[in-house]
Every structure is written in structure tokens, then in C-alpha cells.
Design a protein around this motif. Structure first.
Motif, PDB file in Angstrom:
ATOM      1  N   MET A  96      49.447 -19.543   0.064  1.00 45.03           N
ATOM      2  CA  MET A  96      50.096 -18.427  -0.610  1.00 45.03           C
ATOM      3  C   MET A  96      49.170 -17.218  -0.560  1.00 45.03           C
ATOM      4  SD  MET A  96      51.566 -18.062  -4.493  1.00 45.03           S
ATOM      5  CE  MET A  96      50.037 -18.230  -5.354  1.00 45.03           C
ATOM      6  N   VAL A  97      49.755 -16.073  -0.336  1.00 45.11           N
ATOM      7  CA  VAL A  97      49.030 -14.809  -0.252  1.00 45.11           C
ATOM      8  C   VAL A  97      49.633 -13.850  -1.274  1.00 45.11           C
ATOM      9  CG1 VAL A  97      48.512 -12.846   1.245  1.00 45.11           C
ATOM     10  CG2 VAL A  97      48.537 -15.155   2.192  1.00 45.11           C
ATOM     11  N   VAL A  98      48.766 -13.156  -2.026  1.00 48.50           N
ATOM     12  CA  VAL A  98      49.210 -12.162  -2.999  1.00 48.50           C
ATOM     13  C   VAL A  98      48.615 -10.814  -2.610  1.00 48.50           C
ATOM     14  CG1 VAL A  98      49.194 -11.466  -5.417  1.00 48.50           C
ATOM     15  CG2 VAL A  98      49.332 -13.885  -4.826  1.00 48.50           C
ATOM     16  N   GLY A  99      49.467  -9.836  -2.432  1.00 51.13           N
ATOM     17  CA  GLY A  99      49.030  -8.474  -2.162  1.00 51.13           C
ATOM     18  C   GLY A  99      49.140  -7.648  -3.428  1.00 51.13           C
ATOM     19  N   ILE A 100      48.082  -6.901  -3.713  1.00 45.78           N
ATOM     20  CA  ILE A 100      48.037  -6.074  -4.922  1.00 45.78           C
ATOM     21  C   ILE A 100      47.726  -4.645  -4.508  1.00 45.78           C
ATOM     22  CG2 ILE A 100      46.891  -5.676  -7.133  1.00 45.78           C
ATOM     23  CD1 ILE A 100      46.024  -8.683  -6.929  1.00 45.78           C
ATOM     24  N   LEU A 101      48.516  -3.719  -5.011  1.00 43.28           N
ATOM     25  CA  LEU A 101      48.332  -2.311  -4.700  1.00 43.28           C
ATOM     26  C   LEU A 101      48.341  -1.532  -6.008  1.00 43.28           C
ATOM     27  CD1 LEU A 101      48.229  -0.072  -2.518  1.00 43.28           C
ATOM     28  CD2 LEU A 101      50.728  -0.123  -2.504  1.00 43.28           C
ATOM     29  N   GLN A 102      47.304  -0.727  -6.216  1.00 42.64           N
ATOM     30  CA  GLN A 102      47.266   0.151  -7.391  1.00 42.64           C
ATOM     31  C   GLN A 102      47.374   1.581  -6.887  1.00 42.64           C
ATOM     32  OE1 GLN A 102      44.370  -0.576 -10.524  1.00 42.64           O
ATOM     33  NE2 GLN A 102      44.042   1.623 -10.685  1.00 42.64           N
ATOM     34  N   LEU A 103      48.284   2.327  -7.480  1.00 44.09           N
ATOM     35  CA  LEU A 103      48.555   3.701  -7.067  1.00 44.09           C
ATOM     36  C   LEU A 103      48.258   4.666  -8.206  1.00 44.09           C
ATOM     37  CD1 LEU A 103      52.118   2.971  -5.666  1.00 44.09           C
ATOM     38  CD2 LEU A 103      50.029   3.218  -4.301  1.00 44.09           C
TER      39      LEU A 103
ATOM     40  N   GLU B   1      54.237   0.333 -14.443  1.00 46.51           N
ATOM     41  CA  GLU B   1      53.286   1.374 -14.823  1.00 46.51           C
ATOM     42  C   GLU B   1      52.243   0.694 -15.697  1.00 46.51           C
ATOM     43  OE1 GLU B   1      53.119   5.897 -16.622  1.00 46.51           O
ATOM     44  OE2 GLU B   1      54.996   4.777 -16.737  1.00 46.51           O
ATOM     45  N   VAL B   2      50.962   0.797 -15.318  1.00 52.50           N
ATOM     46  CA  VAL B   2      49.932  -0.021 -15.952  1.00 52.50           C
ATOM     47  C   VAL B   2      48.863   0.763 -16.717  1.00 52.50           C
ATOM     48  CG1 VAL B   2      50.241  -1.939 -14.340  1.00 52.50           C
ATOM     49  CG2 VAL B   2      48.585  -0.142 -13.807  1.00 52.50           C
ATOM     50  N   ASP B   3      48.805   2.068 -16.583  1.00 53.67           N
ATOM     51  CA  ASP B   3      47.757   2.830 -17.265  1.00 53.67           C
ATOM     52  C   ASP B   3      48.182   4.287 -17.396  1.00 53.67           C
ATOM     53  OD1 ASP B   3      45.359   3.345 -18.519  1.00 53.67           O
ATOM     54  OD2 ASP B   3      44.110   3.071 -16.748  1.00 53.67           O
TER      55      ASP B   3
END
Length: 96
Positions: free
Chosen positions: A1-8, A42-44
Motif C-alpha cells: 500500500m502506498v499513501v501520497g500526502i500533499l500539503q498546499l 483544510e488543516v491550518d
């Protein structure tokens, strides 16, 4: 399993209120989810009306597929008219 994480980090041009910001963020979140089948939140910096920090998560079967999808999303995000992409962080985690 592969998880891609992108923070913008986005600058919301012309937003004069949180309502303006939420309209832009909601539209972008919905479009990313519908077109790329990713989770977006939306995280921050929730109370700032000109800046949005979004987190994007993608689960894939391979690193190349995850990388390709996230790169395609970044290219599309860079073309946004209601916001400017200020910064991003991309990370791919592999459980293999």
C-alpha cells in the motif's frame, strides 16, 4: 500500500471575509475530490481569510501511480484563478 500526502498553502486573492475564503476552498476541495478521488481537508490557519492550508491524501497500489496523480493535481492547482499556490510539500509513504 502506498499513501501520497500533499500539503498546499494557498493565498486567496480578493478574499475580504472568511465567507469568501470558504467559497474558494470548498470549490477547490470538491473539484479535487471529484476529479482525482482524493481526500481533502483544510488543516491550518482556519481563521485567516486570505490563506488556506489544505491537506490531500491518496491511497494507491504503487509509487509511480501516486506520484503521477499528485503531480497532475499540482499542475492543475497552479492554474487556479481564485488563489495562488504559495508553497507545497509532497510525501509518498510506502508500506512495501
Amino acid at each position: 500500500m502506498v499513501v501520497g500526502i500533499l500539503q498546499l498553502e494557498l493565498f486567496i486573492e480578493g478574499a475580504t471575509s472568511l465567507k469568501d475564503k470558504r467559497r474558494v476552498v470548498r470549490s477547490l476541495k470538491d473539484r479535487l475530490h471529484n476529479e482525482h478521488r482524493v481526500s481533502v481537508a483544510e488543516v491550518d490557519r482556519l481563521d485567516e481569510h486570505t490563506v488556506a492550508i489544505l491537506g490531500v491524501a491518496l491511497v494507491s497500489s504503487s509509487v509511480p501511480v501516486a506520484q503521477r496523480v499528485l503531480d497532475k493535481m499540482l499542475d492543475w492547482i497552479r492554474l487556479g484563478r481564485d488563489y495562488t499556490l504559495r508553497d507545497h510539500k509532497l510525501e509518498i509513504l510506502s508500506g512495501q
